[in-house]
Write an enzyme that holds these catalytic residues in place. Structure first.
Site, PDB file in Angstrom:
ATOM      1  N   CYS A  43      -3.977   7.119   7.987  1.00 56.45           N
ATOM      2  CA  CYS A  43      -3.038   6.914   6.879  1.00 56.45           C
ATOM      3  C   CYS A  43      -2.284   8.188   6.525  1.00 56.45           C
ATOM      4  O   CYS A  43      -1.060   8.186   6.390  1.00 56.45           O
ATOM      5  CB  CYS A  43      -3.768   6.383   5.645  1.00 56.45           C
ATOM      6  N   CYS A  48       0.446   5.405   7.090  1.00 63.01           N
ATOM      7  CA  CYS A  48       1.195   4.915   5.940  1.00 63.01           C
ATOM      8  C   CYS A  48       1.914   6.000   5.154  1.00 63.01           C
ATOM      9  O   CYS A  48       3.020   5.768   4.650  1.00 63.01           O
ATOM     10  CB  CYS A  48       0.275   4.113   5.018  1.00 63.01           C
ATOM     11  N   LYS A  51       4.938   7.349   7.325  1.00 61.41           N
ATOM     12  CA  LYS A  51       5.831   6.196   7.507  1.00 61.41           C
ATOM     13  C   LYS A  51       6.578   5.880   6.221  1.00 61.41           C
ATOM     14  O   LYS A  51       7.792   5.606   6.244  1.00 61.41           O
ATOM     15  CB  LYS A  51       5.013   4.978   7.942  1.00 61.41           C
ATOM     16  N   TYR A 178       3.293  -5.880  10.513  1.00 63.20           N
ATOM     17  CA  TYR A 178       3.909  -5.018   9.503  1.00 63.20           C
ATOM     18  C   TYR A 178       4.420  -3.718  10.106  1.00 63.20           C
ATOM     19  O   TYR A 178       5.500  -3.232   9.723  1.00 63.20           O
ATOM     20  CB  TYR A 178       2.948  -4.763   8.343  1.00 63.20           C
ATOM     21  N   ILE A 179       3.710  -3.141  11.072  1.00 68.30           N
ATOM     22  CA  ILE A 179       4.168  -1.890  11.672  1.00 68.30           C
ATOM     23  C   ILE A 179       5.471  -2.108  12.424  1.00 68.30           C
ATOM     24  O   ILE A 179       6.417  -1.318  12.315  1.00 68.30           O
ATOM     25  CB  ILE A 179       3.084  -1.306  12.605  1.00 68.30           C
ATOM     26  N   GLU A 182       8.344  -2.730   9.900  1.00 71.50           N
ATOM     27  CA  GLU A 182       8.677  -1.528   9.142  1.00 71.50           C
ATOM     28  C   GLU A 182       9.499  -0.558   9.977  1.00 71.50           C
ATOM     29  O   GLU A 182      10.535  -0.037   9.519  1.00 71.50           O
ATOM     30  CB  GLU A 182       7.390  -0.867   8.630  1.00 71.50           C
ATOM     31  N   ARG A 199       5.558 -12.271  21.388  1.00 72.95           N
ATOM     32  CA  ARG A 199       5.122 -13.312  22.316  1.00 72.95           C
ATOM     33  C   ARG A 199       5.137 -14.699  21.686  1.00 72.95           C
ATOM     34  O   ARG A 199       5.077 -15.702  22.388  1.00 72.95           O
ATOM     35  CB  ARG A 199       3.723 -13.003  22.829  1.00 72.95           C
ATOM     36  N   HIS A 437      13.945  -7.251 -19.987  1.00 74.25           N
ATOM     37  CA  HIS A 437      15.312  -7.481 -19.511  1.00 74.25           C
ATOM     38  C   HIS A 437      16.193  -6.256 -19.737  1.00 74.25           C
ATOM     39  O   HIS A 437      16.057  -5.589 -20.769  1.00 74.25           O
ATOM     40  CB  HIS A 437      15.907  -8.686 -20.274  1.00 74.25           C
ATOM     41  N   GLU A 442      11.263  -9.325 -14.412  1.00 73.98           N
ATOM     42  CA  GLU A 442      11.243 -10.397 -15.408  1.00 73.98           C
ATOM     43  C   GLU A 442      11.226 -11.777 -14.774  1.00 73.98           C
ATOM     44  O   GLU A 442      10.817 -12.755 -15.410  1.00 73.98           O
ATOM     45  CB  GLU A 442      12.446 -10.271 -16.349  1.00 73.98           C
TER      46      GLU A 442
END
Length: 448
Positions: A43, A48, A51, A178-179, A182, A199, A437, A442
């Protein structure tokens, strides 16, 4: 306890191992930790954290263009990859030093070499020494999987991507998790031509279908090309250094870089675990019980090396629970229900709890609420990009069992909302909360 060299020996100084070592030492244990690369783990060093810094850098591509609509006379700007790369790596160096200092300040002995399990209470170091410990904790994490196709050695993984000499003009990314998504967003914002192959025809399996479909739609509109039902046949290198990728069901493509993002493999090979009676699953992960204990009573494991959730905050919590339970006389177990997660794509996704599909399978009666809107900033910027928030509720009790979002700052918004899901609040509880707001958040209390 004096019959052993250490009360605890940790193999791997990543997020889970560092937390377990530090807290165990704070509880009074004699602790050593072995790391063959750098303190901080995936990480901090090659995952992470660097990245996310690249994600921040990539956001400026759109922010600089949008700024003109907000009155800023921003000229056309060039991007210098080397500047961002070097600054990110400098931050990684700082964090590596900070993690090291933290361990040393807690009197944890750091051994900068590879360690393997030599028995139920023995660890063999790369220099040939063998040391003993009452408890051994395996926290060696995982590594990127690389397909076995011809020419696979010509590709890179997320380990090497932070060290590229130059930004590739054309990049092919293999995978749809996710990698992959990203880095597809990062490279696309930096100006590379990005092609993502997978694939199957599903991206981000496990996330809510409506949210991941929205990301696919937006990514395609941004110029990212997706090739589905494509498996590697081989990679060849041309005289000019370019790479030609052959795949099933599609024409070959020539690019400058191939990035493999096809999953991660637990780092258990060659650790000597089987010899100590530690059982592994079919993917090589350490099988553990609710207390992170393996099939060998004196050997434990936390983090990505286990057959649980591969997320840094989960590894940290597992390390904390292990230390408190074994050395702090404060036993507790990690609760894996409603663990929030995020994809730092462009725009980012975030989710917690059950997807709509999962809820229908588990609960039967389900109510779904959605808000499909364009963020105020995007409206003024003339950016036709819509956010989507989705709330999944138990049709009988009204309890919110899932929240899923895609849009600007979705992970930042979801973190607080995840507390409500974890607490078992209902749709009525959200409805009774006054909206903040004007904000994107919200929408969470305005869904109908």
């Amino acid at each position: 306890m004096a019959e052993f060299d250490y009360d605890l020996f940790v193999i791997g100084a990543g997020s889970g191992g560092v937390r377990a070592a530090r807290v165990s030492a704070a509880h009074g244990a004699r602790v050593a930790i072995a790391e063959e690369f750098r303190v901080g783990g995936t990480c901090v060093i090659r995952g992470c954290v660097p990245k996310k810094l690249l994600v921040y850098g990539a956001h400026f591509a759109e922010d600089l263009k949008d700024a003109r609509r907000f009155g800023w006379n921003v000229p056309d700007c060039d991007f210098d990859w080397a500047t961002l790369r070097d600054n990110v790596l400098s931050e990684v160096d700082r964090l590596n030093g900070a993690y090291t200092t933290t361990l040393e300040s807690h009197k944890v002995e750091i051994i900068h070499q590879r360690a393997t399990v030599a028995g139920a209470n023995a660890v063999r170091l790369a220099d040939g020494r063998t040391v003993t410990a009452r408890i051994i904790l395996v926290a060696t994490g995982a590594r990127p999987a690389v397909p076995g196709c011809p020419g696979h050695e010509l590709g890179i993984t997320s380990n090497e991507v932070f060290h590229l000499d130059a930004l590739p003009k054309r990049v092919l990314i293999a995978g749809a998790g996710y990698i992959a998504n990203e880095f597809a967003g990062i490279f696309n914002e930096f100006g590379s031509k990005v092609t993502l192959i997978n694939r199957t025809d599903v991206i981000l399996r496990g996330y809510d279908a409506a949210i991941r479909d929205r990301l696919l739609q937006i990514s395609t509109a941004k110029g990212i090309e997706f090739r589905f039902h494509a498996e590697f046949r081989g990679i060849t290198k041309g005289d000019d250094g370019s790479l030609t990728v052959e795949m099933t069901n599609h024409d070959p493509i020539t690019v400058d870089r191939v990035l493999f993002a096809t999953g991660r493999v637990p780092n258990t090979e060659g650790l000597g675990l089987e010899g100590a009676g530690v059982e592994l699953d079919d993917k090589g992960a350490v099988k553990v019980d609710a207390d992170s204990r393996s099939s060998c009573p004196s050997i434990y494991a936390v983090g990505d090396v286990t057959n649980r959730i591969q997320l840094t905050p989960v590894a940290i919590r597992e390390g904390q629970a292990f230390a408190d339970t074994m050395f702090g006389d404060k036993p507790w177990r990690v609760d894996y229900d409603n663990v929030p997660s995020a994809v730092f794509s462009h725009p980012p996704m975030a989710g917690v709890g059950l997807t709509e599909s999962q809820a229908r399978q588990q609960l039967g009666s389900v109510k779904v609420y959605q808000s499909d809107f364009r963020a105020m900033k995007n409206v003024l910027a003339n950016r036709n990009e819509r956010a989507l928030y989705k709330m999944v509720c138990d049709g009988v009790t009204d309890r919110v069992v899932g929240l899923h979002m895609i849009g600007p700052d979705a992970p930042e918004i979801l973190q607080a909302a995840a507390i409500a899901v974890k607490a078992g609040l209902t749709k009525a509880d959200f409805d009774q909360t006054v909206a903040l707001h004007p904000s994107m958040a919200e929408e969470l209390v305005l869904m109908r």
